[in-house]
Design a protein around this motif. Structure first.
Motif, PDB file in Angstrom:
ATOM      1  N   PRO A  52      53.587  -2.162  56.653  1.00  0.00           N
ATOM      2  CA  PRO A  52      52.376  -1.501  56.142  1.00  0.00           C
ATOM      3  C   PRO A  52      51.187  -2.432  55.938  1.00  0.00           C
ATOM      4  O   PRO A  52      50.061  -2.081  56.322  1.00  0.00           O
ATOM      5  N   ARG A  53      51.396  -3.593  55.321  1.00  0.00           N
ATOM      6  CA  ARG A  53      50.258  -4.477  55.047  1.00  0.00           C
ATOM      7  C   ARG A  53      49.658  -5.031  56.331  1.00  0.00           C
ATOM      8  O   ARG A  53      48.430  -5.135  56.468  1.00  0.00           O
ATOM      9  N   LEU A  54      50.529  -5.390  57.272  1.00  0.00           N
ATOM     10  CA  LEU A  54      50.046  -5.854  58.568  1.00  0.00           C
ATOM     11  C   LEU A  54      49.374  -4.711  59.327  1.00  0.00           C
ATOM     12  O   LEU A  54      48.340  -4.900  59.979  1.00  0.00           O
ATOM     13  N   VAL A  78      44.898  -1.863  61.863  1.00  0.00           N
ATOM     14  CA  VAL A  78      44.137  -0.623  62.056  1.00  0.00           C
ATOM     15  C   VAL A  78      42.651  -0.864  61.803  1.00  0.00           C
ATOM     16  O   VAL A  78      41.790  -0.456  62.591  1.00  0.00           O
ATOM     17  N   THR A  79      42.349  -1.541  60.698  1.00  0.00           N
ATOM     18  CA  THR A  79      40.945  -1.769  60.332  1.00  0.00           C
ATOM     19  C   THR A  79      40.230  -2.627  61.359  1.00  0.00           C
ATOM     20  O   THR A  79      39.118  -2.299  61.798  1.00  0.00           O
ATOM     21  N   THR A  80      40.853  -3.734  61.778  1.00  0.00           N
ATOM     22  CA  THR A  80      40.184  -4.643  62.712  1.00  0.00           C
ATOM     23  C   THR A  80      40.138  -4.074  64.128  1.00  0.00           C
ATOM     24  O   THR A  80      39.215  -4.376  64.886  1.00  0.00           O
ATOM     25  N   THR A  81      41.106  -3.234  64.482  1.00  0.00           N
ATOM     26  CA  THR A  81      41.053  -2.590  65.794  1.00  0.00           C
ATOM     27  C   THR A  81      39.882  -1.621  65.866  1.00  0.00           C
ATOM     28  O   THR A  81      39.125  -1.605  66.852  1.00  0.00           O
ATOM     29  N   LEU A  82      39.709  -0.813  64.825  1.00  0.00           N
ATOM     30  CA  LEU A  82      38.564   0.109  64.799  1.00  0.00           C
ATOM     31  C   LEU A  82      37.246  -0.662  64.734  1.00  0.00           C
ATOM     32  O   LEU A  82      36.243  -0.248  65.332  1.00  0.00           O
ATOM     33  N   GLY A 108      42.273   2.133  57.233  1.00  0.00           N
ATOM     34  CA  GLY A 108      43.130   0.979  56.994  1.00  0.00           C
ATOM     35  C   GLY A 108      43.849   1.092  55.665  1.00  0.00           C
ATOM     36  O   GLY A 108      45.051   0.808  55.559  1.00  0.00           O
ATOM     37  N   ARG A 109      43.129   1.538  54.647  1.00  0.00           N
ATOM     38  CA  ARG A 109      43.748   1.716  53.332  1.00  0.00           C
ATOM     39  C   ARG A 109      44.829   2.786  53.380  1.00  0.00           C
ATOM     40  O   ARG A 109      45.924   2.611  52.817  1.00  0.00           O
ATOM     41  N   LEU A 110      44.559   3.894  54.055  1.00  0.00           N
ATOM     42  CA  LEU A 110      45.553   4.963  54.155  1.00  0.00           C
ATOM     43  C   LEU A 110      46.803   4.503  54.897  1.00  0.00           C
ATOM     44  O   LEU A 110      47.926   4.897  54.548  1.00  0.00           O
ATOM     45  N   SER A 111      46.628   3.657  55.911  1.00  0.00           N
ATOM     46  CA  SER A 111      47.771   3.216  56.702  1.00  0.00           C
ATOM     47  C   SER A 111      48.705   2.301  55.921  1.00  0.00           C
ATOM     48  O   SER A 111      49.851   2.095  56.310  1.00  0.00           O
ATOM     49  N   ALA A 112      48.225   1.754  54.793  1.00  0.00           N
ATOM     50  CA  ALA A 112      49.065   0.881  53.968  1.00  0.00           C
ATOM     51  C   ALA A 112      49.844   1.659  52.916  1.00  0.00           C
ATOM     52  O   ALA A 112      50.709   1.088  52.241  1.00  0.00           O
ATOM     53  N   LEU A 113      49.563   2.931  52.763  1.00  0.00           N
ATOM     54  CA  LEU A 113      50.186   3.719  51.694  1.00  0.00           C
ATOM     55  C   LEU A 113      51.530   4.283  52.131  1.00  0.00           C
ATOM     56  O   LEU A 113      51.735   5.485  52.267  1.00  0.00           O
ATOM     57  N   THR A 114      52.463   3.377  52.406  1.00  0.00           N
ATOM     58  CA  THR A 114      53.833   3.760  52.743  1.00  0.00           C
ATOM     59  C   THR A 114      54.780   2.833  52.026  1.00  0.00           C
ATOM     60  O   THR A 114      54.363   1.947  51.269  1.00  0.00           O
ATOM     61  N   ARG A 115      56.072   3.020  52.272  1.00  0.00           N
ATOM     62  CA  ARG A 115      57.054   2.190  51.575  1.00  0.00           C
ATOM     63  C   ARG A 115      56.857   0.723  51.901  1.00  0.00           C
ATOM     64  O   ARG A 115      56.435   0.362  52.994  1.00  0.00           O
TER      65      ARG A 115
END
Length: 389
Positions: A205-207, A212-216, A376-383
């Motif tokens: 998740p953190r990676l 995601v953020t830097t790709t966009l 990017g923040r949403l993509s980190a909200l997992t286990r």
């Protein structure tokens, strides 16, 4: 450290010149923003497929220097071919040649960067990352500015020759790098090792948040690459003046990257990435309001100051959240995603700018950067998963 940066920086300088010079060359000879966008996209899109493959190979080979040198030799040959092709051959020829040079493009960023954990001890990685960011920024500062200046003073064809010379210099510098042993992959099948790198990026998740953020970010940077030369015409300046905006942006970026390099490890790298990109978007939203080129230059410096911490933190996220055996795959796969996103951005801009105009497109980019930080923040909200040292 000096040997590494003497090899990496000229290669990146040539790459940064290519991105801008291709646009100028196509616009100068054909006047077509659409063809400029397609050619820029063709240079970058192959990296989406080749990045994971190159990364898996880098992790298991001792011939990393040869791969880096071959990339530069291919770039030099293609740029010479483009001199004869653009404007003097069918429209498909320029994008095809650009695609050949772009196939090994992830080596310029991810291939070099993946060597850092092998070249520097853990206590020196934060400083090495700051200088790695400075290497990227120095190339981005010098590349577009050189392309703009050489094009204005001499010609766009001369700018192409400068790219060829930089690529040849990089080959010489690469030959002085140490031979590094394979990082891992052991008896794992090649395709399985490719997949393992992709899976690690997707399931960490953190990676994933940083990626995601830097790709966009790179997608919207591709939009800017086409938009800014057109916007220069709206301000009464030549298209090549856009190169100075990129230089101003990177001057601000390298300033904060170096000044904050020692204190950035206090915060989680993916958070720094997201905050920096959001701040960049806020500042970029003011660009359409600039009534003169001087004001726009000043705003570009401020935007660079906001965006500056992004690259060192992106490198830190890859290193902290990936084991050593995956460094090559993670670096080149993430680089290929960034390059591919930039290509799509250029292609989209070639269609969008003629319809919406440059000012509206700049506002779209600004909003897109805020969206990138949010996603990017949403993509980190997992286990949570284990973090590798």
């Amino acid at each position: 450290m000096p040997s590494y940066y003497l090899a990496a920086t000229p290669a990146r300088f040539a790459d940064e010149m290519v991105a801008f010079t291709l646009v100028l060359l196509v616009l100068d000879r054909t006047g077509s923003a659409a063809l400029a966008g397609v050619t820029g996209a063709a240079y970058a899109l192959p990296a989406v497929l080749t990045g994971p493959l190159l990364g898996a190979w880098l992790d298991r080979t001792a011939y990393r220097r040869s791969a880096l040198a071959l990339n530069q030799a291919t770039l030099a040959a293609v740029m010479v071919a483009l001199l004869f092709a653009v404007g003097h051959s069918p429209l498909w020829v320029a994008p095809t040649l650009a695609a050949v040079a772009g196939a090994t493009l992830p080596l310029v960023s991810g291939g070099f960067t993946s060597m850092l954990p092998s070249l520097f001890t853990a206590d020196r990685l934060a400083r090495a990352n700051a200088f790695e960011s400075a290497s990227f920024s120095a190339a981005t500062i010098a590349g577009p500015a050189t392309a703009a200046t050489v094009t204005a003073v001499a010609s766009v064809e001369t700018a192409v020759i400068v790219i060829v010379a930089a690529a040849c210099f990089s080959i010489v510098a690469i030959s002085r790098l140490p031979v590094l042993p394979p990082l891992g992959a052991g008896g794992e099948a090649f395709l399985a090792s490719v997949v393992s790198g992709l899976v690690h990026l997707a399931r960490t998740p953190r990676l994933r948040a940083s990626t995601v953020t830097t790709t966009l970010l790179m997608g919207f940077t591709g939009v800017l690459l086409i938009t800014l030369p057109v916007h220069m015409r709206a301000l009464g300046h030549p298209e090549s003046a856009a190169g100075y905006l990129w230089t101003a942006l990177e001057i601000g970026s390298v300033t904060t990257a170096l000044l904050l390099g020692r204190i950035q490890p206090r915060w989680r790298p993916e958070y720094i990435v997201m905050v920096s990109i959001a701040a960049y978007g806020v500042v970029l939203g003011s660009w359409p309001l600039a009534s003169s080129f001087v004001v726009l230059l000043a705003l570009a410096v401020v935007a660079g100051l906001a965006e500056g911490p992004t690259l060192p933190s992106m490198f830190a996220a890859r290193q902290q959240y990936s084991p050593a055996a995956l460094q090559g795959r993670v670096s080149t796969t993430a680089a290929s995603l960034r390059v591919g996103a930039a290509a799509l951005g250029q292609a989209a801009a070639g269609l969008l700018v003629p319809i919406a105009g440059s000012r509206t497109t700049l506002l779209i980019v600004a909003a897109g950067l805020l969206l990138a930080a949010g996603l990017g923040r949403l993509s980190a909200l997992t286990r949570k998963v284990p973090v590798h040292a």
